[in-house]
Write a protein that holds these residues in place. Structure first.
Motif, PDB file in Angstrom:
ATOM      1  N   ASN A   2       0.831  -1.198   0.000  1.00 36.94           N
ATOM      2  CA  ASN A   2       0.000   0.000   0.000  1.00 36.94           C
ATOM      3  C   ASN A   2       0.875   1.261   0.000  1.00 36.94           C
ATOM      4  OD1 ASN A   2       0.928   0.476   2.630  1.00 36.94           O
ATOM      5  ND2 ASN A   2      -0.756  -0.721   3.519  1.00 36.94           N
ATOM      6  N   CYS A   3       0.221   2.438   0.011  1.00 35.83           N
ATOM      7  CA  CYS A   3       0.955   3.703  -0.096  1.00 35.83           C
ATOM      8  C   CYS A   3       1.955   3.873   1.044  1.00 35.83           C
ATOM      9  CB  CYS A   3      -0.021   4.878  -0.096  1.00 35.83           C
ATOM     10  SG  CYS A   3      -1.052   4.913  -1.559  1.00 35.83           S
ATOM     11  N   ALA A   4       1.517   3.552   2.262  1.00 28.78           N
ATOM     12  CA  ALA A   4       2.379   3.734   3.428  1.00 28.78           C
ATOM     13  C   ALA A   4       3.644   2.881   3.322  1.00 28.78           C
ATOM     14  CB  ALA A   4       1.619   3.379   4.707  1.00 28.78           C
ATOM     15  N   GLN A  28       4.683  -2.395  -9.091  1.00 31.57           N
ATOM     16  CA  GLN A  28       3.285  -2.814  -9.215  1.00 31.57           C
ATOM     17  C   GLN A  28       2.365  -1.819  -8.534  1.00 31.57           C
ATOM     18  OE1 GLN A  28       3.458  -6.792  -7.670  1.00 31.57           O
ATOM     19  NE2 GLN A  28       3.697  -7.724  -9.705  1.00 31.57           N
ATOM     20  N   HIS A  29       2.795  -1.333  -7.359  1.00 32.83           N
ATOM     21  CA  HIS A  29       1.971  -0.338  -6.672  1.00 32.83           C
ATOM     22  C   HIS A  29       1.846   0.932  -7.516  1.00 32.83           C
ATOM     23  CE1 HIS A  29       0.095   1.922  -3.469  1.00 32.83           C
ATOM     24  NE2 HIS A  29       0.959   2.893  -3.716  1.00 32.83           N
ATOM     25  N   LEU A  30       2.976   1.341  -8.118  1.00 34.76           N
ATOM     26  CA  LEU A  30       2.980   2.564  -8.926  1.00 34.76           C
ATOM     27  C   LEU A  30       2.021   2.449 -10.113  1.00 34.76           C
ATOM     28  CD1 LEU A  30       6.777   3.435  -8.898  1.00 34.76           C
ATOM     29  CD2 LEU A  30       4.954   4.786  -7.877  1.00 34.76           C
ATOM     30  N   THR A  32      -0.761   1.099 -10.160  1.00 34.54           N
ATOM     31  CA  THR A  32      -2.168   1.215  -9.773  1.00 34.54           C
ATOM     32  C   THR A  32      -2.466   2.474  -8.967  1.00 34.54           C
ATOM     33  OG1 THR A  32      -1.747  -0.051  -7.768  1.00 34.54           O
ATOM     34  CG2 THR A  32      -2.455  -1.297  -9.682  1.00 34.54           C
ATOM     35  N   CYS A  33      -1.402   3.196  -8.521  1.00 38.08           N
ATOM     36  CA  CYS A  33      -1.623   4.326  -7.605  1.00 38.08           C
ATOM     37  C   CYS A  33      -1.197   5.647  -8.234  1.00 38.08           C
ATOM     38  CB  CYS A  33      -0.861   4.093  -6.305  1.00 38.08           C
ATOM     39  SG  CYS A  33      -1.043   5.466  -5.175  1.00 38.08           S
ATOM     40  N   VAL A  34      -2.174   6.478  -8.529  1.00 42.40           N
ATOM     41  CA  VAL A  34      -1.908   7.770  -9.166  1.00 42.40           C
ATOM     42  C   VAL A  34      -1.107   8.679  -8.242  1.00 42.40           C
ATOM     43  CG1 VAL A  34      -2.979   9.831 -10.149  1.00 42.40           C
ATOM     44  CG2 VAL A  34      -4.015   7.593 -10.516  1.00 42.40           C
ATOM     45  N   ALA A  35      -1.440   8.681  -6.948  1.00 36.68           N
ATOM     46  CA  ALA A  35      -0.787   9.592  -5.992  1.00 36.68           C
ATOM     47  C   ALA A  35       0.708   9.278  -5.870  1.00 36.68           C
ATOM     48  CB  ALA A  35      -1.465   9.482  -4.629  1.00 36.68           C
ATOM     49  N   CYS A  36       1.032   8.012  -5.731  1.00 35.81           N
ATOM     50  CA  CYS A  36       2.439   7.639  -5.590  1.00 35.81           C
ATOM     51  C   CYS A  36       3.198   7.872  -6.894  1.00 35.81           C
ATOM     52  CB  CYS A  36       2.581   6.182  -5.146  1.00 35.81           C
ATOM     53  SG  CYS A  36       2.159   5.948  -3.418  1.00 35.81           S
ATOM     54  N   ARG A  37       2.491   7.633  -8.005  1.00 36.90           N
ATOM     55  CA  ARG A  37       3.137   7.869  -9.299  1.00 36.90           C
ATOM     56  C   ARG A  37       3.459   9.351  -9.443  1.00 36.90           C
ATOM     57  NH1 ARG A  37      -0.394   4.610 -12.273  1.00 36.90           N
ATOM     58  NH2 ARG A  37      -1.441   6.434 -13.137  1.00 36.90           N
TER      59      ARG A  37
HETATM   60 ZN   LIG Z   1       0.233   4.756  -3.387  1.00 37.95          ZN
END
Ligand SMILES: [Zn+2]
Length: 261
Positions: A2-4, A28-30, A32-37
């Motif tokens: 997850n993000c954390a 993989q997280h990146l 699916t996650c716009v914020a982290c990207r």
């Molecule tokens: Zn994230």
């Protein structure tokens, strides 16, 4: 992941410092996650900006003198030792510490001469990581080449028709690196021409995109892959392969010699 969990690892991921398991998990997280990207892209933008805008002046004379003075300031300890052992009148001349100071100054000079290359390599870490990911994805998932041809007169127009630039395409078959083909990819936050060459059962990939400036190859290695980055004649080149170091260096030199002519 997850993000954390992903966020503390983003910088290390960009710097190519994660092991494969964490690297894949973050990637993989990146996906699916716009914020982290967005966070990763801001870091890449900042790194690129700093690399482009922050001047890298040579080590100033005043700094060298301060270092030498600091060395001299440290010397009384040695003198004190020398005084205890050797009577004042027969104390050896001060030459040894001058030689030591000069030696250190020379070493510092070398260190500063190397600095641009080192910081250049560090600044290139996100690009190298990106290139390595693209190369691996293409090898694992394919297609490695979208236009399969050893004829540069086929590969070059195919790429030029699909990009907003015309990449230099060389045939290095005579040097033992036949062209296999090319494809489009997205590396360093822009579309690039991906050229694929072969030596025995090894692939060599070269990502080409427009860039300003001239630079000699900066090298990096990770997970059994060697990567080289240089710029020439308005183009940025990133070569990547699992070839042995002498062979990938030979390839890069052949490519640079060819593209220079
Ligand atoms: Zn994230």
């Amino acid at each position: 992941m997850n993000c954390a969990e992903a966020r503390p690892l983003l910088d290390a991921c960009l710097d190519g410092e994660l092991d494969l398991v964490h690297d894949v998990a973050v990637e993989q997280h990146l996906e699916t996650c716009v914020a982290c990207r967005a966070r990763r892209d801001r870091t890449i933008a900042m790194t690129t900006l700093l690399r482009a805008r922050v001047p890298r002046p040579p080590a100033p004379t005043a700094l060298r003198e301060r270092v030498q003075a600091a060395i001299r300031a440290e010397m009384p300890t040695d003198d004190a030792v020398a005084t205890k052992i050797v009577p004042m009148r027969t104390r050896p001349p001060a030459m040894p510490w001058i030689a030591v100071a000069a030696g250190i100054a020379v070493l510092l000079g070398f260190a500063f001469a190397l600095l641009p290359t080192q910081s250049q390599s560090e600044g290139l870490a996100p690009l190298f990581a990106d290139a390595l990911n693209s190369h691996r994805r293409a090898i694992i998932a394919g297609p490695l080449v979208a236009v399969a041809s050893s004829d540069r007169h086929t590969v070059k127009p195919w790429l030029a028709a699909r990009l907003d630039f015309s990449p230099p395409v060389l045939d290095l078959a005579a040097a033992g690196f036949p062209l296999v083909g090319g494809r489009l990819d997205y590396v360093g936050q822009r579309p690039v021409a991906a050229l694929v060459y072969q030596r025995r059962d090894h692939r060599i990939e070269v990502f080409v995109s427009p860039a300003e400036g001239e630079s000699t190859p900066a090298w990096s290695a990770r997970d059994g892959f060697r990567m080289s980055h240089w710029t020439h004649s308005g183009m940025r080149f990133v070569a990547i392969s699992d070839l042995s170091e002498p062979e990938i260096r030979e390839f890069v030199e052949r490519l640079r010699a060819g593209e220079a002519s």
